[in-house]
Design an enzyme around this catalytic site. Structure first.
Site: not given
Ligand code: BG6
Ligand code: MG
Length: 211
Positions: A9, A11
């Site tokens: 991922d 963020d």
């Protein structure tokens, strides 16, 4: 080795843009007089821009038309992009960069699986343009986390099955997405507390002892 690739991922995992998402939503919510705090913000992790807006508006009294909602989301994205403008390679921690390099040196493929449509711009800002083998992001999905689509696309781009890849997440929605897609996962922060997480971690460099 257990895995052939790791899907990250963006963020809140590779960089701290989760804080900028919070600040931008907070500015938008304050402007329209809707209550918003960090606890509510945790529910937005991994969730798409429009779905995040819907969660924020749960605390408002007014009903907004689809067009008004588009404008609010656009306004938030403008605030967010202003914050991204100031990002540089100094916003990539040496812990993250050194860990990524060490994982690659072990022969692992490295990919991104993010709901964000700003992914490629952020990677450029922090000096990681062209670094990852494959990128699956908000521009190539219809359903955002906890739907597994973004990770399944990443695996497909890598030419690997979910069982050959591990997902790294900071969001509960992301761990659920990994689980539904048939991926094992490593979780940071909120995601480490999620019941479906395979490897809860304290810090990013813990990945080196997991793979
Ligand atoms: C995810 C974030 O990575 O991307 C969410 O965790 C965000 O908070 C989502 O809403 C969509 O991002 P963007 O940049 O397309 O608005
Ligand atoms: Mg995240």
């Amino acid at each position: 080795m257990r895995y052939k690739a790791i899907i990250f991922d963006l963020d809140g995992v590779i960089c701290s843009t989760d804080e900028y998402h919070y600040q931008a939503w907070k500015k938008m919510a304050d402007k329209i007089g809707v209550y918003f705090d960090r606890e509510i913000n945790n529910r937005l992790r991994g969730v798409s821009r429009m779905e995040s807006l819907e969660i924020i508006l749960e605390n408002g009294e007014k009903t907004y038309s689809e067009e008004e909602k588009e404008q609010l989301a656009e306004q938030k994205n403008e605030y967010y992009k202003e914050l991204l403008q100031n990002m540089t390679s100094e916003d990539l921690s040496s812990e993250v960069k050194d860990t990524l390099d060490a994982l690659r040196a072990k022969g692992l493929k490295l990919a991104i699986g993010s709901s964000s449509k700003n992914t490629k711009f952020i990677l450029k800002q922090i000096g990681l343009e062209g670094y990852f083998d494959k990128i699956s992001d908000g521009t190539n999905i219809v359903n955002s986390k906890p739907d597994p689509e973004v990770f399944l696309k990443a695996a497909q781009f890598l030419g690997l099955s979910p069982r050959e890849c591990m997902v790294v997440e900071d969001a509960e929605a992301g761990i659920k997405a990994a689980d539904r897609g048939g991926f094992e996962s490593a979780g940071l922060g909120e995601a480490a507390k999620c019941s479906q997480v395979t490897f809860p971690m304290d810090k990013f460099s813990d990945l080196l002892s997991v793979v």
